[in-house]
Design a protein around this motif. Sequence first.
Motif, PDB file in Angstrom:
ATOM      1  N   CYS A  17       0.854  -1.185   0.000  1.00  0.00           N
ATOM      2  CA  CYS A  17       0.000   0.000   0.000  1.00  0.00           C
ATOM      3  C   CYS A  17       0.888   1.232   0.000  1.00  0.00           C
ATOM      4  N   VAL A  18       0.796   2.030  -1.062  1.00  0.00           N
ATOM      5  CA  VAL A  18       1.535   3.285  -1.127  1.00  0.00           C
ATOM      6  C   VAL A  18       0.568   4.371  -0.658  1.00  0.00           C
ATOM      7  N   VAL A  19       0.761   4.801   0.587  1.00  0.00           N
ATOM      8  CA  VAL A  19      -0.119   5.788   1.198  1.00  0.00           C
ATOM      9  C   VAL A  19       0.430   7.180   0.871  1.00  0.00           C
ATOM     10  N   ILE A  20      -0.410   8.001   0.233  1.00  0.00           N
ATOM     11  CA  ILE A  20      -0.009   9.340  -0.191  1.00  0.00           C
ATOM     12  C   ILE A  20      -0.790  10.351   0.645  1.00  0.00           C
ATOM     13  N   TYR A  21      -0.079  11.166   1.398  1.00  0.00           N
ATOM     14  CA  TYR A  21      -0.727  12.165   2.267  1.00  0.00           C
ATOM     15  C   TYR A  21       0.157  13.399   2.321  1.00  0.00           C
ATOM     16  N   GLY A  22      -0.463  14.551   2.138  1.00  0.00           N
ATOM     17  CA  GLY A  22       0.306  15.793   2.087  1.00  0.00           C
ATOM     18  C   GLY A  22       1.326  15.688   0.968  1.00  0.00           C
ATOM     19  N   ASP A  23       2.587  15.960   1.279  1.00  0.00           N
ATOM     20  CA  ASP A  23       3.653  15.834   0.276  1.00  0.00           C
ATOM     21  C   ASP A  23       4.480  14.568   0.523  1.00  0.00           C
ATOM     22  N   LYS A  24       3.900  13.619   1.267  1.00  0.00           N
ATOM     23  CA  LYS A  24       4.641  12.415   1.627  1.00  0.00           C
ATOM     24  C   LYS A  24       4.030  11.173   0.999  1.00  0.00           C
ATOM     25  N   LYS A  25       4.876  10.139   0.863  1.00  0.00           N
ATOM     26  CA  LYS A  25       4.467   8.818   0.385  1.00  0.00           C
ATOM     27  C   LYS A  25       5.129   7.790   1.275  1.00  0.00           C
ATOM     28  N   LYS A  26       4.365   6.785   1.674  1.00  0.00           N
ATOM     29  CA  LYS A  26       4.946   5.724   2.499  1.00  0.00           C
ATOM     30  C   LYS A  26       4.385   4.395   2.012  1.00  0.00           C
ATOM     31  N   THR A  27       5.252   3.415   1.827  1.00  0.00           N
ATOM     32  CA  THR A  27       4.819   2.076   1.392  1.00  0.00           C
ATOM     33  C   THR A  27       4.780   1.138   2.575  1.00  0.00           C
ATOM     34  N   LEU A  28       3.622   0.504   2.756  1.00  0.00           N
ATOM     35  CA  LEU A  28       3.413  -0.426   3.857  1.00  0.00           C
ATOM     36  C   LEU A  28       2.837  -1.737   3.314  1.00  0.00           C
ATOM     37  N   LYS A  29       3.067  -2.808   4.042  1.00  0.00           N
ATOM     38  CA  LYS A  29       2.649  -4.125   3.592  1.00  0.00           C
ATOM     39  C   LYS A  29       1.403  -4.596   4.347  1.00  0.00           C
ATOM     40  N   VAL A  30       0.486  -5.238   3.615  1.00  0.00           N
ATOM     41  CA  VAL A  30      -0.715  -5.808   4.209  1.00  0.00           C
ATOM     42  C   VAL A  30      -0.840  -7.246   3.730  1.00  0.00           C
ATOM     43  N   ILE A  31      -1.199  -8.141   4.647  1.00  0.00           N
ATOM     44  CA  ILE A  31      -1.443  -9.537   4.292  1.00  0.00           C
ATOM     45  C   ILE A  31      -2.935  -9.778   4.328  1.00  0.00           C
ATOM     46  N   LYS A  32      -3.486 -10.240   3.196  1.00  0.00           N
ATOM     47  CA  LYS A  32      -4.907 -10.540   3.098  1.00  0.00           C
ATOM     48  C   LYS A  32      -5.079 -12.040   3.263  1.00  0.00           C
ATOM     49  N   LEU A  33      -5.885 -12.436   4.244  1.00  0.00           N
ATOM     50  CA  LEU A  33      -6.123 -13.857   4.510  1.00  0.00           C
ATOM     51  C   LEU A  33      -7.070 -14.461   3.498  1.00  0.00           C
TER      52      LEU A  33
END
Length: 76
Positions: free
Chosen positions: A60-76
């Motif tokens: 998940c590339v979360v885009i907020y303000g002028d920032k971007k952060k990539t986080l991982k999610v596991i879907k069961l």
Amino acid sequence: IKVEDIKLYPSVTDNYVNIFIQQYSGSVQTEIYGLNGDFVGIQSGKKLSFKKFKSGIYFCVVIYGDKKKTLKVIKL
């Protein structure tokens, strides 16, 4: 110790994932990619739905303000 300013929880889900961003109340967009890098979709807001997705690992590339952060999610 740096406290993460952004969290996805729960990181293992079969349905919804919430986004928490410390000291931020603006708009949030999240680009979702499969483990192989394929673009799966984009969602707005601080709650993501993984209901229609297949089981697996997503980035998940979360885009907020002028920032971007990539986080991982596991879907069961």
